[in-house]
Write an enzyme that holds these catalytic residues in place. Sequence first.
Site, PDB file in Angstrom:
ATOM      1  N   MET A  71      28.855  41.971  43.335  1.00 27.02           N
ATOM      2  CA  MET A  71      29.523  42.743  44.379  1.00 27.02           C
ATOM      3  C   MET A  71      28.611  42.997  45.570  1.00 27.02           C
ATOM      4  O   MET A  71      28.396  44.136  45.986  1.00 27.02           O
ATOM      5  CB  MET A  71      30.029  44.065  43.788  1.00 27.02           C
ATOM      6  CG  MET A  71      31.090  43.865  42.736  1.00 27.02           C
ATOM      7  SD  MET A  71      32.434  42.795  43.316  1.00 27.02           S
ATOM      8  CE  MET A  71      33.621  42.999  42.014  1.00 27.02           C
ATOM      9  N   ARG A  72      28.076  41.910  46.087  1.00 23.56           N
ATOM     10  CA  ARG A  72      27.197  42.034  47.229  1.00 23.56           C
ATOM     11  C   ARG A  72      27.400  40.797  48.095  1.00 23.56           C
ATOM     12  O   ARG A  72      27.434  39.677  47.572  1.00 23.56           O
ATOM     13  CB  ARG A  72      25.754  42.113  46.724  1.00 23.56           C
ATOM     14  CG  ARG A  72      24.761  42.507  47.781  1.00 23.56           C
ATOM     15  CD  ARG A  72      23.391  42.729  47.176  1.00 23.56           C
ATOM     16  NE  ARG A  72      22.389  42.640  48.231  1.00 23.56           N
ATOM     17  CZ  ARG A  72      22.034  43.662  48.983  1.00 23.56           C
ATOM     18  NH1 ARG A  72      22.541  44.855  48.790  1.00 23.56           N
ATOM     19  NH2 ARG A  72      21.136  43.484  49.954  1.00 23.56           N
ATOM     20  N   HIS A 125      37.539  34.722  42.759  1.00 28.36           N
ATOM     21  CA  HIS A 125      38.206  35.822  43.457  1.00 28.36           C
ATOM     22  C   HIS A 125      39.566  36.048  42.799  1.00 28.36           C
ATOM     23  O   HIS A 125      40.320  35.090  42.616  1.00 28.36           O
ATOM     24  CB  HIS A 125      38.374  35.459  44.941  1.00 28.36           C
ATOM     25  CG  HIS A 125      38.960  36.565  45.746  1.00 28.36           C
ATOM     26  ND1 HIS A 125      38.266  37.729  46.005  1.00 28.36           N
ATOM     27  CD2 HIS A 125      40.173  36.707  46.322  1.00 28.36           C
ATOM     28  CE1 HIS A 125      39.038  38.537  46.723  1.00 28.36           C
ATOM     29  NE2 HIS A 125      40.201  37.942  46.928  1.00 28.36           N
TER      30      HIS A 125
END
Length: 197
Positions: A91-92, A110
């Site tokens: 999550m970066r 995704h």
Amino acid sequence: KQRLAILLSGRGSNMVALVHAVQKGKLRELAEVALVFSNIPEAPGLATAAALGCQTASLPSKGRKRAEYDAEVVKLLNSYRVDYVVLAGFMRILSPTLIRAYAGRILNIHPADTHQHQGLHAYEWAFDNHLPETKITVHLVDEGLDTGPILAQRPVDLRGATTLAEVERRGLAVEHELYADTLACLLAGQLHPTPNP
Ligand code: GAR
């Protein structure tokens, strides 16, 4: 065999599916897991990876400048002789430093059609909009947010799903299959992604 680094920030259910595919499934002949890496040292997925026998490492990203941090990540990945970087709930946002170092060799999953939804909370988006179906997408990572060339998509039937938890449960089951399938096709030379113009 291609050497994978799997990058995660949380639970790591996609990592588990990939490790199983490497250890005893469709990735067995094609890949090995060189490293499971996290930007969050206490991410539950790291402990899970270690329990599965994977090499693990973490570098805390909190408060770090993106380019400097990513330069350290590139060094670490290089030291493990990584061929492919597989984002699994990482999550970066990656900086050009990392994307260029592994250009065309970074994959992401995704939980939506990336043409329709980018960024966080894709299952909430599908649930709140009462979508009858959502599409899981595996794509190459380029310098945009969820804009890279699509490698594969697979639909998730959401009809009759009355809670967000049910939407996620159905979606994750598809994610786990699609990620390993797509990686297997890519490593077997069966996919020929063209970079976006
Ligand atoms: C997965 O649903 C993945 O598709 C999503 O985070 C979850 C991680 O779960 N990724 C994104 O939303 C990226 N924008 P996991 O840690 O159990 O694999």
